[in-house]
Design a protein around this motif. Structure first.
Motif, PDB file in Angstrom:
ATOM      1  N   GLU A  82      -3.849   4.410   2.193  1.00 14.17           N
ATOM      2  CA  GLU A  82      -4.123   3.064   2.697  1.00 14.17           C
ATOM      3  C   GLU A  82      -4.716   2.162   1.623  1.00 14.17           C
ATOM      4  N   THR A  83      -5.266   2.748   0.575  1.00 15.00           N
ATOM      5  CA  THR A  83      -5.897   1.910  -0.444  1.00 15.00           C
ATOM      6  C   THR A  83      -5.118   1.901  -1.769  1.00 15.00           C
ATOM      7  N   TYR A  84      -4.401   2.960  -2.051  1.00 17.43           N
ATOM      8  CA  TYR A  84      -3.625   2.963  -3.297  1.00 17.43           C
ATOM      9  C   TYR A  84      -2.375   2.127  -3.120  1.00 17.43           C
ATOM     10  N   ARG A  85      -1.953   1.507  -4.211  1.00 14.48           N
ATOM     11  CA  ARG A  85      -0.865   0.548  -4.128  1.00 14.48           C
ATOM     12  C   ARG A  85       0.312   0.923  -5.025  1.00 14.48           C
ATOM     13  N   SER A  99      -6.267   7.687  -1.200  1.00 12.10           N
ATOM     14  CA  SER A  99      -5.937   7.341   0.186  1.00 12.10           C
ATOM     15  C   SER A  99      -4.684   6.487   0.167  1.00 12.10           C
ATOM     16  N   THR A 112       0.883  -1.172   0.000  1.00 13.89           N
ATOM     17  CA  THR A 112       0.000   0.000   0.000  1.00 13.89           C
ATOM     18  C   THR A 112       0.921   1.223   0.000  1.00 13.89           C
TER      19      THR A 112
END
Lengths: 498, 122
Positions: free
Chosen positions: A431-434, A429, A401
């Protein structure tokens, strides 16, 4: 010593000739050379052509540098209109969002002939050639053929004759009579130097020459043809190309005419002039396309010494459905991700070497949940198997992440401009993008891959030694249609970096 | 009679000029690779016919023909392409259409047909 700026293009690295009605759909990963989605440097003329590829590491979505003529050429993308990454491209005005191109008329307005030459696919690539018109050779051309090639042995013999300087072979009218699978053999290009260039007529007959590689460092000009000065119609090649000063799937250097041809390529090359179809074009190319992947090669490899304990095998079976917008029969078949060149048939257990199932969509796979990352070799060992009864190719990505990437590497790996653009988007975010830290090519059913390759981060960030949590992300592609399955899978793993 | 011959590549020019010479032995043949130079030439010199590739630098053959006919509507145009991809467009515009490889008899025949069509329209 004169310094030369190396170019990379999805279709052609350098063009001083004519290109018309062509497209490229390559994934380009090269931030060091001057790269364009279609052409690196244009000094000639290009018309009615397009590129579709991620613009992340490109200097230009369609072209990187231009002193020639460009007419009705575009790069298509799926990004938000206000995405800042386009501001740094050399050719932002040539970009068109696919979200605004939904009807035939939209493409016709751009200059593409959808009555005869092109057809809208409703998929990727957005435009393909009309099958009934995608043929250059006439019957009378075939009547002139003097050399007929239908087997790998005949093709190798013909290439050998041309490279031996046989003038009859160099100027022959050649007709392929069947698809030819070269069985993964090392290929010596037809016409290894200018004095031995093929000058005759080569009729592909709509056939494909597949499964060959050119990785011999002794060969400078890598392609099905090295130097080409003849006429080539209706040929598709599917191959792997390695290091060399000039590379192109069909030809390294073209001074002849190429019509209705295609190159499905996977290129690992750090230094040279690299184009998907042609390296350097000084001739004429029409109605052709290139697809696949062009990447800077990984660092030189050294032998890997790994502990083999702690095997924790994971086996998963999933039922998949294709993307609804890829409508079966009409979907254009292309190679979205080339086969990984390091995959090998699964050895030992014959139960793994099964026939792909035809009763619906079926995949299974297994790999180790603890992954060893060797920074010296650039490899992540994970021993992935795609058993033979799967009917999907699998592409594997190892991801952090963004939040984890910042904790581990100090940044997300993106350039500051890319990161700013991303953060400006609604819904971003950490926390959600990788961030992808390693990635494979397509792994076929019945094959295994021991290592993933670390991905070069655009800002040069590297993972320091340590043990971290990461995510394995799996993408599935139908083995017959290459349609991407709607379901993707992600599984937590632990990586040890040393 | 002056014929402009405009081609996309030197290879096409080398392959086609002999057929044009054979079909029109009395004509003055003026070859070009750059279509803009052909247009410029047409501005200052009387031109009777143009034989050109569809694929050219900067513009396509139909655009070149339209540009030439703006200068001189009498120019009789013949377009050369590898397939019949642009035949319909050419026919609608009164342009003669030839597929490669070009032979002198075929070129002469297309020229005569195009000329006849033009005369019938008049």
């Amino acid at each position: 010593m004169q310094s030369q700026k190396k170019r990379v293009g999805g279709f052609v690295a350098e063009n001083s000739g004519l290109i018309r009605d062509c497209y490229s759909i390559l994934k380009l990963q090269d931030k060091k050379r001057i790269s364009g989605g279609f052409v690196g440097q244009n000094n000639g003329s290009i018309a009615k052509s397009y590129a579709f590829c991620p613009t992340g590491s490109l200097k230009g979505g369609f072209l990187a540098a231009n002193t020639g003529n460009i007419k009705d050429c575009f790069f298509f993308h799926n990004e938000a209109q206000n995405d800042r990454r386009f501001a740094r491209l050399a050719d932002t005005a040539m970009g068109r969002s696919l979200q605004k191109l939904r009807a035939d008329e939209d493409f016709q307005t751009l200059g593409f002939d959808l009555e005869r030459m092109w057809q809208r696919t409703g998929s990727i690539p957005p435009l393909g050639f009309t099958p009934e018109n995608w043929r250059a050779a006439h019957e009378k051309d075939k009547a002139e053929a003097t050399v007929f090639i239908g087997t790998a042995r005949e093709l190798l013999a013909f290439a050998g004759d041309v490279n031996a300087g046989d003038t009859d072979a160099r100027s022959a009218c050649v007709c392929l009579t069947a698809d030819i699978n070269l069985g993964g053999k090392e290929w010596t290009p037809i016409g290894t130097d200018r004095s031995r260039a093929f000058t005759g007529l080569f009729l592909g007959g709509g056939h494909t020459v597949s499964n060959f590689k050119i990785q011999n460092k002794g060969i400078d000009n890598k392609g099905f043809f090295g130097f080409f000065r003849g006429s080539l119609y209706d040929l598709t090649v599917d191959c792997l190309l390695g290091e060399g000063p000039c590379c192109g799937g069909i030809a390294a250097y073209n001074e002849g005419e190429i019509r209705c041809c295609a190159a499905l390529v996977s290129v690992s090359n750090r230094e040279g002039l690299v184009g998907g179809l042609v390296g350097v074009n000084e001739g004429e190319v029409t109605c052709s396309y290139a697809a696949g992947r062009l990447a800077a090669a990984p660092p030189p490899l050294i032998p890997i010494l790994l502990g083999t304990g702690m095997l924790a095998l994971l086996t998963v079976i999933l039922v998949l459905v294709p993307w609804p917008w890829q409508n079966g029969d009409n979907a254009t078949v292309f190679a979205p991700v080339p086969y990984d060149e390091d995959q090998v048939p699964i050895s030992g257990d014959s139960s793994q070497q099964l026939t792909p199932r035809t009763d619906g969509n079926f995949v299974s796979f297994q790999f180790e949940r603890e992954i060893d990352v060797n920074l010296d070799t650039g490899k992540c060992t994970f021993n992935f198997k795609n058993p033979g009864d799967s009917n999907h190719n699998i592409v594997v990505q190892l991801q952090f992440t963004d939040a984890q990437a910042i904790r581990v590497m100090g940044s997300t790996g993106r350039t500051s401009q890319e990161q700013q653009a991303l953060e400006a988007m609604n819904g971003y975010s950490a926390e959600t993008y990788r961030t992808i830290i390693a990635e494979s090519g397509a792994i076929r059913p019945g094959y295994e891959l021991s290592d993933l390759r670390l991905t070069e981060q655009p800002n040069g960030a590297v993972i320091p030694p340590g043990t971290y949590n990461a995510m394995v992300y799996l993408l599935f592609y139908d083995i017959n249609t290459n349609n991407r399955a709607m379901l993707e899978s992600q599984l937590p793993v632990e990586i040890t970096v040393h | 009679m002056r014929i402009l011959a405009v081609f996309g590549t030197q290879g096409n020019m080398d392959a086609t000029l002999p057929a044009i010479r054979e079909a029109f032995p009395q004509a003055e043949l003026v070859p070009f690779i750059d279509p803009l130079l052909a247009v410029k030439h047409c501005l200052s010199q009387k031109t009777d016919s143009v034989v050109c590739d569809y694929t050219l630098r900067i513009m396509d053959g139909i655009q070149l023909i339209k540009s030439l006919q703006k200068q001189n509507s009498e120019v009789l145009p013949i377009l050369i392409e590898y397939r019949d991809w642009h035949k319909k467009d050419a026919r609608n515009l009164g342009i003669g259409y030839l597929e490669r490889p070009v032979s002198a008899p075929a070129l002469r025949q297309v020229y005569d047909q195009t000329m006849r069509s033009r005369l019938e329209e008049l």
